[in-house]
Design an enzyme around this catalytic site. Structure first.
Site, mmCIF file in Angstrom:
data_model
loop_
_atom_site.group_PDB
_atom_site.id
_atom_site.type_symbol
_atom_site.label_atom_id
_atom_site.label_comp_id
_atom_site.label_asym_id
_atom_site.label_seq_id
_atom_site.Cartn_x
_atom_site.Cartn_y
_atom_site.Cartn_z
ATOM 1 N N CYS A 62 0.857 -1.183 0.000
ATOM 2 C CA CYS A 62 0.000 0.000 0.000
ATOM 3 C C CYS A 62 0.896 1.238 0.000
ATOM 4 O O CYS A 62 1.819 1.342 0.811
ATOM 5 C CB CYS A 62 -0.886 -0.015 1.238
ATOM 6 N N CYS B 264 0.262 3.006 3.704
ATOM 7 C CA CYS B 264 0.667 2.416 4.991
ATOM 8 C C CYS B 264 1.678 1.277 4.861
ATOM 9 O O CYS B 264 2.087 0.714 5.870
ATOM 10 C CB CYS B 264 -0.563 1.932 5.751
ATOM 11 N N CYS C 291 -7.381 -1.082 0.913
ATOM 12 C CA CYS C 291 -6.396 -1.648 1.830
ATOM 13 C C CYS C 291 -7.117 -1.918 3.155
ATOM 14 O O CYS C 291 -7.748 -1.016 3.715
ATOM 15 C CB CYS C 291 -5.248 -0.662 2.029
ATOM 16 N N CYS D 233 -5.490 0.531 6.111
ATOM 17 C CA CYS D 233 -5.702 1.983 6.201
ATOM 18 C C CYS D 233 -6.963 2.461 5.481
ATOM 19 O O CYS D 233 -7.342 3.622 5.624
ATOM 20 C CB CYS D 233 -4.487 2.740 5.671
ATOM 21 N N CYS E 274 -8.049 -5.036 -10.509
ATOM 22 C CA CYS E 274 -7.598 -3.942 -11.372
ATOM 23 C C CYS E 274 -7.175 -2.795 -10.439
ATOM 24 O O CYS E 274 -8.016 -2.133 -9.842
ATOM 25 C CB CYS E 274 -8.758 -3.535 -12.276
#
Length: 116
Positions: free
Chosen positions: A25, A28, A78, A81, A102
């Site tokens: 991510c 985070c 995510c 976060c 995607c």
């Protein structure tokens, strides 16, 4: 990531990226996808963004209904976060399991490493 935007297709840093490692991510640094799950989609309308067929683990992603823009889709965020990553589409014949995550390159980071 927190405005749920989509980058212009074909412009992302990780679209043609083929190093071995883990995609994280961008906000985070949680581990999201392994390079072994990355593939080149041939599904019309979904070409131009990094494509993955599975998450790094069952707790990496959160899937949410997204009925915006007059479409019924599944938003991928995510799990750590809540940042918007992209969308999940089912039925991609070019994906090993039919699942097409995607994902926006702008939502990703990358850590090179050998996979186990």
């Amino acid at each position: 990531m927190f405005d749920k935007g989509t980058e212009t297709p074909g412009t992302g840093e990780y679209l043609n990226h083929d190093e071995t490692g883990v995609y994280t991510c961008a906000n985070c640094e949680a581990e999201l996808f392994r390079s072994s799950a990355k593939y080149e989609s041939t599904m019309p309308g979904l070409i131009g963004w990094p494509s993955f067929h599975q998450a790094a683990n069952n707790k990496a992603l959160k899937l949410l209904p997204d009925n915006s823009m007059g479409m019924k889709r599944t938003e991928v965020t995510c799990a750590q976060c809540g940042g918007h990553l992209g969308h999940l589409f089912e039925g991609d014949p070019s994906a090993p399991n039919g699942k097409h995550y995607c994902i926006n390159s702008a939502s990703l980071g990358f850590t090179p490493r050998e996979e186990t």
